[in-house]
Scaffold this active site. Structure first.
Site, short mmCIF file in Angstrom:
data_model
loop_
_atom_site.label_atom_id
_atom_site.label_comp_id
_atom_site.label_asym_id
_atom_site.label_seq_id
_atom_site.Cartn_x
_atom_site.Cartn_y
_atom_site.Cartn_z
N GLY A 1 -18.93 -77.53 -84.51
CA GLY A 1 -19.19 -77.51 -85.94
C GLY A 1 -20.64 -77.86 -86.21
N GLU A 2 -20.90 -78.43 -87.38
CA GLU A 2 -22.23 -78.90 -87.78
C GLU A 2 -23.21 -77.76 -88.04
OE1 GLU A 2 -23.66 -81.50 -84.68
OE2 GLU A 2 -21.91 -82.82 -84.80
#
Length: 345
Positions: A311-312
């Site tokens: 993610g991120e």
């Protein structure tokens, strides 16, 4: 809810882009996906010589009430801890952002923690975490509208500073559970095909997660209308991303799409405004169960398949050099005439 003015770019420029690409010193079609990307980017920017300017990765962060049900391997306090890691430059997406020249913007959309004033942390906290959708709606409709507004405002600010290519990331323990609910409700794919390990659940943990989410789905008596689904199953950071993506499409920006969670935000955004998909480039197919199936539903091809599930915005930032290569191909390769080479296709 904020109204967006989103339209598909004018297709009239596409034949000219194809002619330019086919006249570059290479066999026709030999640069594959780079040629497809170059056409898409030139189409978005309505230019035969498109440019990428001031890329930004916006990370919206928030906590989820459903995390109280043990649907994630990580405890809720990890959300705030990772935000500090973002701010200190030590998270996974940070080295990628440095490598590829991205500015990072970190937004507190609803973390269950009282941060002191931090100049690098954008405060758009709506509430200290969503409610637990096992028992009640995660958000109110007013909160959904506010999250969309906040997400859009962040993107407008990036655009005003010269950004024309934007990536979206998220941080929020429990948000793969929220994503699974959005996916099943908005696509009618069975819940069991939408639930995965998230941050690292074992088989028993995944089964528990699926039981909790199935009970929440059984308790839900609402419709499958997009805003009703977003309200009930929540995710302040995910709804902010929806607003950010819609604003980026309105501003004719290139949208780089990350993994399972952000693809679900695209799913919701495209159900509201189908034309926004024209502006999206999908960075990768992640390792979370359901992501490939969701990409197939949207009818899109990701650039990378590296088994990522961080993610991120990490997958979309990681894919950026391929996007940049497509633009450089269009702008820097010589034509057959320039190079005095006989066409060899």
């Amino acid at each position: 809810m904020k109204i967006f003015q989103i339209s598909k770019p004018d297709i009239a420029i596409i034949p000219a882009l194809e002619v330019k690409i086919n006249d570059l010193t290479k066999p026709k079609g030999s640069l594959g996906r780079l040629e497809e990307l170059a056409i898409q980017i030139g189409w978005i920017q309505q230019s035969l010589s498109p440019e990428l300017s001031s890329p930004v990765n916006v990370i919206y962060a928030a906590d989820h009430g459903i995390a109280d049900e043990g649907v994630s391997k990580s405890p809720k306090e990890v959300t705030r801890q990772v935000i500090h890691n973002f701010l200190n430059g030590g998270a996974g997406v940070c080295f990628l952002a440095r490598q590829h020249g991205f500015e990072l913007k970190i937004v507190d959309g609803g973390v269950d923690f009282d941060f002191p004033p931090i100049p690098q942390l954008i405060d758009r906290k709506i509430r200290k975490g969503t409610r637990n959708f096992l028992y009640e709606p995660a958000m109110t409709r007013e909160e959904v509208d506010l999250a969309i507004q906040y997400g859009a405002e962040i993107v407008s600010e990036c655009h005003s500073r010269g950004c024309n290519v934007i990536s979206f990331g998220e941080m929020g323990i429990g948000n793969t559970a929220t994503s699974s609910m959005w996916m099943t409700c908005l696509t009618d794919i069975p819940l069991c095909d939408c639930v995965g390990a998230g941050s690292g659940l074992d088989d028993e943990g995944v089964q528990h997660k699926q039981r909790v989410l199935q009970k929440a789905l059984d308790n839900y008596s609402g419709s499958r209308e997009v805003l009703e689904v977003l309200t009930y199953f929540g995710g302040y950071e995910m709804v902010m991303a929806v607003g950010g993506m819609l604003q980026a499409a309105e501003l004719h920006m290139i949208i780089l799409v990350d993994g399972f969670i952000m693809t679900n935000s695209v799913l919701a955004a495209s159900r509201l405004y189908p034309e926004m998909l024209s502006y999206c480039i999908f960075g990768h197919c992640g390792d979370e169960a359901g992501h490939k199936r969701l990409l197939d539903v949207l009818g899109v091809k990701p650039l990378l398949d590296l088994g990522l599930r961080l993610g991120e915005g990490s997958g979309s930032v990681c894919a950026y050099p391929i996007v940049e290569s497509a633009v450089r191909m269009l702008n820097e390769m010589h034509s057959f005439g320039q190079a005095s080479i006989t066409k060899y296709f």
